[in-house]
Design a protein around this motif. Sequence first.
Motif, PDB file in Angstrom:
ATOM      1  N   THR A   4       2.308  14.108  -2.149  1.00 39.04           N
ATOM      2  CA  THR A   4       3.658  13.580  -2.337  1.00 39.04           C
ATOM      3  C   THR A   4       4.570  13.975  -1.185  1.00 39.04           C
ATOM      4  O   THR A   4       5.380  13.167  -0.719  1.00 39.04           O
ATOM      5  CB  THR A   4       4.228  14.046  -3.694  1.00 39.04           C
ATOM      6  N   LEU A   5       4.438  15.203  -0.716  1.00 41.44           N
ATOM      7  CA  LEU A   5       5.218  15.628   0.456  1.00 41.44           C
ATOM      8  C   LEU A   5       4.921  14.744   1.661  1.00 41.44           C
ATOM      9  O   LEU A   5       5.823  14.319   2.384  1.00 41.44           O
ATOM     10  CB  LEU A   5       4.912  17.082   0.811  1.00 41.44           C
ATOM     11  N   PHE A   6       3.655  14.473   1.877  1.00 37.76           N
ATOM     12  CA  PHE A   6       3.259  13.630   3.011  1.00 37.76           C
ATOM     13  C   PHE A   6       3.871  12.234   2.891  1.00 37.76           C
ATOM     14  O   PHE A   6       4.501  11.733   3.832  1.00 37.76           O
ATOM     15  CB  PHE A   6       1.727  13.541   3.093  1.00 37.76           C
ATOM     16  N   PHE A   7       3.689  11.608   1.727  1.00 40.53           N
ATOM     17  CA  PHE A   7       4.171  10.238   1.578  1.00 40.53           C
ATOM     18  C   PHE A   7       5.687  10.153   1.451  1.00 40.53           C
ATOM     19  O   PHE A   7       6.290   9.164   1.875  1.00 40.53           O
ATOM     20  CB  PHE A   7       3.456   9.532   0.431  1.00 40.53           C
ATOM     21  N   THR A   8       6.329  11.173   0.917  1.00 39.70           N
ATOM     22  CA  THR A   8       7.790  11.198   0.897  1.00 39.70           C
ATOM     23  C   THR A   8       8.312  11.319   2.328  1.00 39.70           C
ATOM     24  O   THR A   8       9.261  10.643   2.707  1.00 39.70           O
ATOM     25  CB  THR A   8       8.311  12.355   0.026  1.00 39.70           C
ATOM     26  N   SER A  30       6.864  10.213   4.897  1.00 40.57           N
ATOM     27  CA  SER A  30       6.621   8.941   5.588  1.00 40.57           C
ATOM     28  C   SER A  30       7.723   7.923   5.301  1.00 40.57           C
ATOM     29  O   SER A  30       7.835   6.926   6.009  1.00 40.57           O
ATOM     30  CB  SER A  30       5.251   8.374   5.192  1.00 40.57           C
ATOM     31  N   LEU A  31       8.539   8.170   4.293  1.00 40.73           N
ATOM     32  CA  LEU A  31       9.641   7.263   3.971  1.00 40.73           C
ATOM     33  C   LEU A  31      10.860   7.489   4.857  1.00 40.73           C
ATOM     34  O   LEU A  31      11.727   6.618   4.951  1.00 40.73           O
ATOM     35  CB  LEU A  31      10.067   7.452   2.513  1.00 40.73           C
ATOM     36  N   LEU A  32      10.941   8.653   5.481  1.00 47.32           N
ATOM     37  CA  LEU A  32      12.144   9.011   6.218  1.00 47.32           C
ATOM     38  C   LEU A  32      12.453   8.048   7.362  1.00 47.32           C
ATOM     39  O   LEU A  32      13.603   7.649   7.545  1.00 47.32           O
ATOM     40  CB  LEU A  32      12.046  10.439   6.739  1.00 47.32           C
ATOM     41  N   HIS A  33      11.472   7.683   8.137  1.00 41.05           N
ATOM     42  CA  HIS A  33      11.732   6.868   9.322  1.00 41.05           C
ATOM     43  C   HIS A  33      12.198   5.462   8.970  1.00 41.05           C
ATOM     44  O   HIS A  33      13.246   5.018   9.445  1.00 41.05           O
ATOM     45  CB  HIS A  33      10.490   6.814  10.220  1.00 41.05           C
ATOM     46  N   LEU A  34      11.448   4.761   8.157  1.00 42.61           N
ATOM     47  CA  LEU A  34      11.813   3.373   7.883  1.00 42.61           C
ATOM     48  C   LEU A  34      12.763   3.231   6.693  1.00 42.61           C
ATOM     49  O   LEU A  34      13.850   2.702   6.832  1.00 42.61           O
ATOM     50  CB  LEU A  34      10.550   2.539   7.626  1.00 42.61           C
ATOM     51  N   HIS A  35      12.339   3.686   5.561  1.00 41.79           N
ATOM     52  CA  HIS A  35      13.076   3.410   4.330  1.00 41.79           C
ATOM     53  C   HIS A  35      14.428   4.125   4.285  1.00 41.79           C
ATOM     54  O   HIS A  35      15.466   3.485   4.092  1.00 41.79           O
ATOM     55  CB  HIS A  35      12.196   3.824   3.138  1.00 41.79           C
ATOM     56  N   VAL A  36      14.434   5.423   4.445  1.00 37.98           N
ATOM     57  CA  VAL A  36      15.674   6.201   4.322  1.00 37.98           C
ATOM     58  C   VAL A  36      16.628   5.889   5.470  1.00 37.98           C
ATOM     59  O   VAL A  36      17.817   5.607   5.252  1.00 37.98           O
ATOM     60  CB  VAL A  36      15.378   7.717   4.238  1.00 37.98           C
ATOM     61  N   ARG A  37      16.136   5.911   6.684  1.00 39.43           N
ATOM     62  CA  ARG A  37      17.007   5.667   7.838  1.00 39.43           C
ATOM     63  C   ARG A  37      17.644   4.289   7.775  1.00 39.43           C
ATOM     64  O   ARG A  37      18.844   4.125   8.032  1.00 39.43           O
ATOM     65  CB  ARG A  37      16.207   5.833   9.124  1.00 39.43           C
ATOM     66  N   ARG A  38      16.871   3.289   7.398  1.00 41.58           N
ATOM     67  CA  ARG A  38      17.412   1.927   7.326  1.00 41.58           C
ATOM     68  C   ARG A  38      18.418   1.786   6.186  1.00 41.58           C
ATOM     69  O   ARG A  38      19.420   1.088   6.320  1.00 41.58           O
ATOM     70  CB  ARG A  38      16.276   0.931   7.166  1.00 41.58           C
ATOM     71  N   TRP A  58       0.832  -1.212   0.000  1.00 39.25           N
ATOM     72  CA  TRP A  58       0.000   0.000   0.000  1.00 39.25           C
ATOM     73  C   TRP A  58       0.861   1.254   0.000  1.00 39.25           C
ATOM     74  O   TRP A  58       0.547   2.239  -0.660  1.00 39.25           O
ATOM     75  CB  TRP A  58      -0.968   0.023   1.187  1.00 39.25           C
ATOM     76  N   HIS A  59       1.976   1.198   0.738  1.00 39.37           N
ATOM     77  CA  HIS A  59       2.864   2.357   0.853  1.00 39.37           C
ATOM     78  C   HIS A  59       3.580   2.618  -0.467  1.00 39.37           C
ATOM     79  O   HIS A  59       3.653   3.753  -0.949  1.00 39.37           O
ATOM     80  CB  HIS A  59       3.858   2.100   1.980  1.00 39.37           C
ATOM     81  N   ARG A  60       4.106   1.554  -1.040  1.00 42.08           N
ATOM     82  CA  ARG A  60       4.803   1.656  -2.317  1.00 42.08           C
ATOM     83  C   ARG A  60       3.858   2.181  -3.400  1.00 42.08           C
ATOM     84  O   ARG A  60       4.187   3.110  -4.145  1.00 42.08           O
ATOM     85  CB  ARG A  60       5.370   0.290  -2.694  1.00 42.08           C
ATOM     86  N   ARG A  61       2.663   1.613  -3.472  1.00 32.94           N
ATOM     87  CA  ARG A  61       1.700   2.041  -4.489  1.00 32.94           C
ATOM     88  C   ARG A  61       1.260   3.492  -4.284  1.00 32.94           C
ATOM     89  O   ARG A  61       1.061   4.229  -5.253  1.00 32.94           O
ATOM     90  CB  ARG A  61       0.487   1.117  -4.505  1.00 32.94           C
ATOM     91  N   THR A  62       1.103   3.898  -3.056  1.00 28.13           N
ATOM     92  CA  THR A  62       0.708   5.280  -2.777  1.00 28.13           C
ATOM     93  C   THR A  62       1.801   6.245  -3.201  1.00 28.13           C
ATOM     94  O   THR A  62       1.515   7.293  -3.791  1.00 28.13           O
ATOM     95  CB  THR A  62       0.386   5.454  -1.277  1.00 28.13           C
ATOM     96  N   VAL A  63       3.049   5.905  -2.925  1.00 29.05           N
ATOM     97  CA  VAL A  63       4.172   6.744  -3.361  1.00 29.05           C
ATOM     98  C   VAL A  63       4.206   6.801  -4.885  1.00 29.05           C
ATOM     99  O   VAL A  63       4.351   7.882  -5.470  1.00 29.05           O
ATOM    100  CB  VAL A  63       5.511   6.215  -2.795  1.00 29.05           C
ATOM    101  N   TYR A  64       4.028   5.659  -5.542  1.00 30.32           N
ATOM    102  CA  TYR A  64       4.043   5.621  -7.000  1.00 30.32           C
ATOM    103  C   TYR A  64       2.889   6.434  -7.596  1.00 30.32           C
ATOM    104  O   TYR A  64       3.087   7.197  -8.546  1.00 30.32           O
ATOM    105  CB  TYR A  64       3.946   4.187  -7.520  1.00 30.32           C
ATOM    106  N   VAL A  65       1.688   6.261  -7.060  1.00 29.14           N
ATOM    107  CA  VAL A  65       0.514   6.943  -7.623  1.00 29.14           C
ATOM    108  C   VAL A  65       0.596   8.454  -7.406  1.00 29.14           C
ATOM    109  O   VAL A  65       0.373   9.234  -8.339  1.00 29.14           O
ATOM    110  CB  VAL A  65      -0.799   6.364  -7.052  1.00 29.14           C
ATOM    111  N   GLY A 116      19.932   7.625  -3.842  1.00 25.68           N
ATOM    112  CA  GLY A 116      18.953   8.012  -2.821  1.00 25.68           C
ATOM    113  C   GLY A 116      19.140   9.445  -2.350  1.00 25.68           C
ATOM    114  O   GLY A 116      18.172  10.217  -2.291  1.00 25.68           O
ATOM    115  N   TRP A 117      20.376   9.814  -2.034  1.00 30.88           N
ATOM    116  CA  TRP A 117      20.614  11.194  -1.572  1.00 30.88           C
ATOM    117  C   TRP A 117      20.440  12.191  -2.719  1.00 30.88           C
ATOM    118  O   TRP A 117      20.011  13.321  -2.497  1.00 30.88           O
ATOM    119  CB  TRP A 117      21.984  11.342  -0.924  1.00 30.88           C
ATOM    120  N   SER A 118      20.755  11.771  -3.941  1.00 27.27           N
ATOM    121  CA  SER A 118      20.503  12.639  -5.100  1.00 27.27           C
ATOM    122  C   SER A 118      19.007  12.883  -5.251  1.00 27.27           C
ATOM    123  O   SER A 118      18.574  14.003  -5.533  1.00 27.27           O
ATOM    124  CB  SER A 118      21.047  12.004  -6.382  1.00 27.27           C
ATOM    125  N   LEU A 119      18.218  11.843  -5.041  1.00 20.90           N
ATOM    126  CA  LEU A 119      16.765  11.969  -5.100  1.00 20.90           C
ATOM    127  C   LEU A 119      16.255  12.911  -4.010  1.00 20.90           C
ATOM    128  O   LEU A 119      15.426  13.785  -4.272  1.00 20.90           O
ATOM    129  CB  LEU A 119      16.128  10.585  -4.969  1.00 20.90           C
TER     130      LEU A 119
END
Length: 156
Positions: free
Chosen positions: A74-78, A80-88, A20-27, A99-102
Amino acid sequence: MNRTPPAAASKRFGFRLERWHRRTVYVTGAVLFLSGVAWLVLRYFMRPVSEFGETVNPLEPWAMKLHGAAAMATLFFTGSLLHLHVRRAVKAGRNLLVGWSLVAILLFLLVTGYGLYYLAGEADRPLWSVLHWAAGLAVALLFVLHIVVGRKSVAE
């Protein structure tokens, strides 16, 4: 300092987003990108000409409204990636360059989008606009690259 190898770290940390998270970011990202492209096409290639000269395409404001709404989502869902996806990923040392370029280009888009809305005057608006839409077109490619590199590093 004992560093966990990337392969072991990816199993331990789990970078893959839930469906659901991946699809929401994509959409939300796709709507943001497509509404921006729609605005570009309407603005530069589909302006009606009347007896008084070129006028605003009636769909142009709607494309911009959709773009603004998609930007907020997009700001909201981006975020939401900071805690799990980016930090890990940072802890595991995976996909860092792309990733950092993005992250950097997304921050640039945030600043130029804010600038277009609140800071740009009529004289400098064209510069802000070109910077924003050029980065917006580039971020789509960078996003795809981020996914490809990330999936490739899982396969290794």
